[in-house]
Design an enzyme around this catalytic site. Structure first.
Site, short mmCIF file in Angstrom:
data_model
loop_
_atom_site.label_atom_id
_atom_site.label_comp_id
_atom_site.label_asym_id
_atom_site.label_seq_id
_atom_site.Cartn_x
_atom_site.Cartn_y
_atom_site.Cartn_z
CG ASP A 218 -2.27 -0.47 0.93
OD1 ASP A 218 -2.60 -0.56 -0.26
OD2 ASP A 218 -3.02 -0.74 1.86
CG ASP B 148 -36.06 -9.92 -33.35
OD1 ASP B 148 -36.75 -9.08 -33.99
OD2 ASP B 148 -36.57 -10.78 -32.62
#
Ligand SMILES: *[C@@H]1O[C@H](CO)[C@@H](O)[C@H](O)[C@H]1NC(C)=O
Ligand SMILES: *[C@@H]1O[C@H](CO)[C@@H](O)[C@H](O)[C@H]1NC(C)=O
Ligand SMILES: *[C@@H]1O[C@H](CO)[C@@H](O)[C@H](O)[C@H]1NC(C)=O
Ligand SMILES: *[C@@H]1O[C@H](CO)[C@@H](O)[C@H](O)[C@H]1NC(C)=O
Ligand SMILES: *[C@@H]1O[C@H](CO)[C@@H](O)[C@H](O)[C@H]1NC(C)=O
Ligand SMILES: *[C@@H]1O[C@H](CO)[C@@H](O)[C@H](O)[C@H]1NC(C)=O
Ligand SMILES: *[C@@H]1O[C@H](CO)[C@@H](O)[C@H](O)[C@H]1NC(C)=O
Ligand SMILES: *[C@@H]1O[C@H](CO)[C@@H](O)[C@H](O)[C@H]1NC(C)=O
Ligand SMILES: *[C@@H]1O[C@H](CO)[C@@H](O)[C@H](O)[C@H]1NC(C)=O
Ligand SMILES: *[C@@H]1O[C@H](CO)[C@@H](O)[C@H](O)[C@H]1NC(C)=O
Length: 614
Positions: free
Chosen positions: A130, A455
């Site tokens: 970190d 479609d």
């Protein structure tokens, strides 16, 4: 890697003009880590300035659930919010797990500390990897900033060790006296996500675009906002869980890839923003591909462990090319429990049921025909504007496909709800058109091989809670490889009113047939009429009405008469005319003369921008 990303942001940083506003929006400079010594003034790139009526107040943050922070206890631990209040305001049980990317409202006590507002919390560093930037941007999702972390804590970036306790100031603010006199009671800190617009955010939290713009010092004629930066949203009441949503997991692959916008825009900032967009998208895509790879590894292992002899879904070989979402194979019993034995109460029409699976509301579609094609297609594609398939199940020859749940049903149904309030708001219709166009653009240009949906119709476009549109029903979809096989032998399949002339006549299957059908859906959005409607006892096709008008004399007048009367005001009329023109360009008789989906997207984006500026 991180340094590179950081430099990237610094390089592209954009400065905004000074405005008279409650706070100022500092764009991507909140992502910078170097201490700000350009000026001694408090900068919102650190935290929001202490300029409110009161030195402390109740404020709210929006945090997106993300493992390991996906329960009341872990989120309250991360943000120091009171767990009971957190559970209450989110209408959520203390022990349940939030679905990934679900917005969670976090109530905090916000107070002045020196020149900045902040809500204090603390964070115990779990691993050595970190550093300040990743804690602010990744763990706290931008709710804190690298600069403020460095100001509050004495450790140097390189000495952050596992087990150290950091003081974390969260970005929050209290209403100014101008805001209070306008009825604002609370300010909500919202972290911008991909695809968010000021319009969407203000509508969702029952605020107005003007007050959000004013609260952040954003100029509405140039409303640029960036992912991972925060906005303040003025609220007149406490936020409610009904206003929160689940964000899509990937950034939409929209316009940045459309070169047309580059050329035609004269706005330099817009170009830069697109540049950033492409950069970020590419980085995020790399990351997502890596993730997808690991997910896939897991999925393969899971499939191996699955010894029950149920149908296994084919996993595509080229998984680094297509982004896979790791489909789940459900037990029939699970579906039975979720849908209360496929009871009437859970039925949503046709053979579609709703049901809660693993805490998430999903749609379950029962099908008797083979669904292999649809499953393998949906398994390979992943786009915000295409319905996402979560899993499937087979039970004695009957197939069940499990999709994300779309609260507002089909576009066809929605267009009948004339008295619904949002029906009258044109920004929604533009957004719906843009969503369908983005989905088709992706299908035609960014899948390998390219696909044709075959479609497209308003029944196959579904709307979520925020009226964002997604294309559904891929049972007729097929690859658009240009060889002899593109001539379909059963070309009568399709929906009346949407079929392109070359398809009806010769059965030609090309992306242009989807563009034609899109043109019809766009017409429905503009006119509020159905693709096939009854007039004087006769069935009339909307596309034929247009064709007839185009051949007549009073073209302009007759087209204007078709536009939905709920459009009031000259500006909307002008935008509707531009959309009408776009639709006519999609309906050209010759497939080659139709616009491409990329051109449609870029045109709609410009219409949307003009609509938001007004
Ligand atoms: C902090 O350290 C990490 C890795 O050690 C590095 O990637 C990052 O760029 C550093 N940030 C600053 C502001 O120096
Ligand atoms: C508050 O409103 C007054 C009068 O409308 C205006 O002069 C002042 O600049 C506003 N303050 C802020 C911070 O916008
Ligand atoms: C910060 O201040 C120092 C000394 O005044 C100056 O040399 C440096 O360029 C400044 N940095 C920035 C980013 O303005
Ligand atoms: C979060 O949990 C850890 C360990 O369970 C505890 O030490 C810490 O105080 C908690 N933090 C907050 C803000 O509650
Ligand atoms: C926030 O402030 C209220 C009233 O001052 C207090 O009762 C509450 O415990 C505080 N909440 C937290 C999480 O500190
Ligand atoms: C809370 O959730 C339950 C269902 O889980 C629902 O019935 C209830 O209406 C919700 N309450 C509020 C205030 O949203
Ligand atoms: C928050 O932290 C700052 C600095 O650590 C401190 O000055 C301030 O008093 C704290 N605020 C509250 C409400 O505890
Ligand atoms: C910031 O955090 C987000 C997740 O919250 C992540 O997707 C993004 O890549 C991070 N930005 C940088 C520059 O690392
Ligand atoms: C107050 O409301 C007016 C009109 O709704 C708006 O123009 C103004 O920007 C608002 N001011 C603030 C501070 O939100
Ligand atoms: C939205 O805000 C207005 C005031 O700005 C309020 O009258 C109305 O009740 C709010 N609606 C909801 C659903 O909260």
């Amino acid at each position: 890697m991180n340094k590179f990303i950081l430099n990237f942001f610094i390089f592209f940083c954009i400065f905004f003009p000074e405005l008279h506003a409650q706070q100022s929006y500092s764009g991507n400079s909140v992502l910078h880590c170097d201490a700000n010594n350009e000026s001694t003034d408090p900068s919102s790139a650190v935290l929001y300035t202490c300029n409110g009526e009161k030195p402390s107040c109740q404020a709210f943050l929006i945090f997106k659930a993300h493992p390991p922070y996906d329960s009341i206890s872990t989120i309250s631990n991360l943000t120091s919010a009171d767990p009971l209040q957190l559970a209450l305001i989110n209408n959520f049980s203390l022990s349940a797990i939030f679905p990934p990317n679900k917005e969670v409202i976090v109530p905090v006590n916000c107070s002045c500390s020196g020149q900045y507002y902040q809500a204090n919390t603390s964070y115990i560093i779990p691993t050595r990897q970190d550093h300040y930037f990743s804690i602010a941007n990744n763990t706290y999702q931008g709710l804190s900033t690298c600069k403020s972390l460095m100001q509050e804590n004495t450790y140097s970036n390189s000495s952050l060790d596992a087990g150290l306790v950091l003081k974390v100031p969260l970005r929050c603010a209290c209403p100014t006296s101008n805001q209070t006199s306008n009825g604002t009671k609370f300010l909500l800190t919202y972290v911008v996500d991909w695809g968010d617009t000021i319009y969407d955010i203000s509508m969702r939290f029952n605020s107005s675009m003007e007050s959000v713009a004013d609260a952040n010092g954003i100029d509405l004629s140039n409303p640029l906002i960036f992912p991972f930066t925060t906005l303040l949203v003025p609220l007149s009441t406490k936020p409610s869980s009904l206003q929160t949503k689940i964000h899509s997991q990937q950034p939409p692959y929209f316009s940045p890839f459309t070169p047309v916008i580059w050329k035609k825009t004269s706005n330099k900032r817009y170009g830069v923003w697109i540049g950033i967009g492409i950069g970020i998208s590419l980085l995020v895509i790399c990351f997502v591909l890596l993730l997808a790879y690991f997910h896939k590894k897991k999925a393969i292992e899971a499939a191996r462990n699955d010894q029950l002899g149920r149908k296994k879904w084919e996993l595509p070989q080229d998984f680094l090319v297509s982004i896979d979402q790791s489909l789940k194979v459900y037990d029939y019993e699970e579906l039975e429990v979720a849908t209360e034995n496929f009871s009437h109460r859970c039925k949503m029409g046709g053979s579609v049921y709703r049901g809660v699976l693993n805490g998430e509301l999903l749609a379950i579609k029962q099908m008797s025909k083979d669904v292999d094609k649809e499953v393998s297609l949906l398994n390979r594609i992943n786009h915000f504007n295409l319905i996402s398939l979560r899993g499937a199940c087979e039970h004695f020859g009957v197939f069940y496909l499990v999709y994300e749940f779309m609260e507002n049903g089909s576009l066809k149904e929605w267009l009948k709800k004339r008295n619904c309030q949002r029906f009258q708001i044109w920004n929604y219709r533009i957004q719906i058109a843009l969503d369908i166009a983005n989905g088709l653009h992706y299908l035609h240009s960014f899948t390998t091989p390219p696909y044709v949906h075959k479609d497209i119709c308003s029944e196959n476009v579904l709307l979520d809670r925020d009226l964002r549109a997604k294309i559904a029903n891929f049972s007729l979809a097929r690859s658009a490889e240009r060889d002899e096989s593109r001539k379909s032998s059963m070309w009568c399949l399709g929906t009346k009113g949407y079929m392109a002339p070359e398809y009806i006549e010769y059965g030609l299957v090309t992306p242009e047939m989807d563009i034609y059908a899109f043109g019809v859906v766009l017409l429905e959005l503009i006119t509020g009429k159905e693709a096939v409607f009854i007039q004087d006892g006769k069935e009339v096709l909307l596309s034929e009405v247009i064709l007839k008008i185009m051949k007549g004399e009073n073209v302009e007048v007759e087209l204007d008469q078709l536009i939905d009367p709920s459009l009031k005001g000259q500006l909307w009329m002008e935008l509707a005319r531009r959309m009408m023109k776009l639709s006519i360009d999609c309906l050209a008789e010759e497939p080659e003369s139709r616009l491409s989906m990329a051109e449609v997207v870029s045109c709609l984006l410009r219409i949307q921008l003009d609509a938001q500026r007004s």
